[in-house]
Design a protein around this motif. Structure first.
Motif, PDB file in Angstrom:
ATOM      1  N   ARG A  19       0.736  -1.243   0.020  1.00 19.21           N
ATOM      2  CA  ARG A  19       0.062   0.037  -0.022  1.00 19.21           C
ATOM      3  C   ARG A  19       0.921   1.391  -0.040  1.00 19.21           C
ATOM      4  NH1 ARG A  19      -4.881  -0.179   4.123  1.00 19.21           N
ATOM      5  NH2 ARG A  19      -5.001   1.981   3.125  1.00 19.21           N
ATOM      6  N   SER A  21       2.522   4.586  -1.245  1.00 17.41           N
ATOM      7  CA  SER A  21       2.121   5.273  -2.263  1.00 17.41           C
ATOM      8  C   SER A  21       3.069   5.562  -3.211  1.00 17.41           C
ATOM      9  CB  SER A  21       1.964   6.874  -1.487  1.00 17.41           C
ATOM     10  OG  SER A  21       3.223   7.375  -1.198  1.00 17.41           O
ATOM     11  N   ASN A  22       2.687   5.977  -4.357  1.00 14.65           N
ATOM     12  CA  ASN A  22       3.585   6.006  -5.682  1.00 14.65           C
ATOM     13  C   ASN A  22       4.801   7.213  -5.311  1.00 14.65           C
ATOM     14  OD1 ASN A  22       4.368   5.347  -8.202  1.00 14.65           O
ATOM     15  ND2 ASN A  22       4.056   7.488  -8.494  1.00 14.65           N
ATOM     16  N   ASP A  24       6.194   7.509  -2.341  1.00 10.05           N
ATOM     17  CA  ASP A  24       7.024   7.038  -1.430  1.00 10.05           C
ATOM     18  C   ASP A  24       7.887   6.047  -2.259  1.00 10.05           C
ATOM     19  OD1 ASP A  24       6.366   8.580   0.894  1.00 10.05           O
ATOM     20  OD2 ASP A  24       4.978   6.868   1.440  1.00 10.05           O
ATOM     21  N   HIS A  37       5.334   5.269 -11.849  1.00  8.62           N
ATOM     22  CA  HIS A  37       3.869   5.039 -11.876  1.00  8.62           C
ATOM     23  C   HIS A  37       3.963   3.949 -13.221  1.00  8.62           C
ATOM     24  CE1 HIS A  37      -0.516   4.821 -11.717  1.00  8.62           C
ATOM     25  NE2 HIS A  37      -0.415   5.346 -12.896  1.00  8.62           N
TER      26      HIS A  37
END
Length: 152
Positions: A19, A21-22, A24, A37
């Motif tokens: 989970r 984040s992109n 991080d 991404h």
């Protein structure tokens, strides 16, 4: 497609924290967020990333007992194997089923509340599996090590 070192870093990070984040993740692997991404999307599309899941705590859910069940079938004909595999997938307490080379035909990983609950699972489900000639159960006393992360 071959994986490069950045792909491997992305996969390693996501195996530990799916989970994340992109932002991080991109910082962790030293890429811009947009490039990171795109790589994650490509890894998903090419099947390197199959899915994202939550790993649950078996103790908190009341199924702390793990039992490994070795099963030997009466024969190796395709119809015997197919019938067994189809039936075993319908048992909710079975987490894994592996076709083996060796003394057992299959090894199952089963979770239960306790030994009495495993006796119920055995009586209601395992003993009714088609084609079974022999079954041997081994209870895990303690889990020493467990991971879902594949070596990269």
């Amino acid at each position: 497609m071959a994986l490069d070192s950045i792909d491997r870093k992305i996969l390693a990070a996501l195996q530990l924290r799916g989970r994340m984040s992109n932002a991080d993740l991109s910082e962790k692997v030293n890429l811009s967020p947009s490039a990171c991404h795109r790589r994650v999307q490509r890894l998903e599309q090419e099947g390197y990333i199959r899915d994202y899941v939550a790993l649950l705590d078996a103790r908190k859910l009341g199924v702390p007992t793990t039992v490994f069940v070795e099963i030997t079938l009466q024969g190796q004909a395709d119809e015997v194997l197919d019938a067994f595999e189809k039936a075993v997938t319908r048992i909710p307490d079975v987490l894994e089923c592996h076709l083996m080379a060796g003394t057992a035909d299959y090894i199952l990983k089963v979770v239960a509340e306790n030994t009495e609950d495993f006796a119920r699972i055995h009586r209601q489900h395992l003993s009714r599996l088609p084609g079974v000639a022999q079954m041997q159960s081994s209870f895990a006393l303690r889990t020493v090590f467990r991971t879902t992360a594949l070596p990269l």
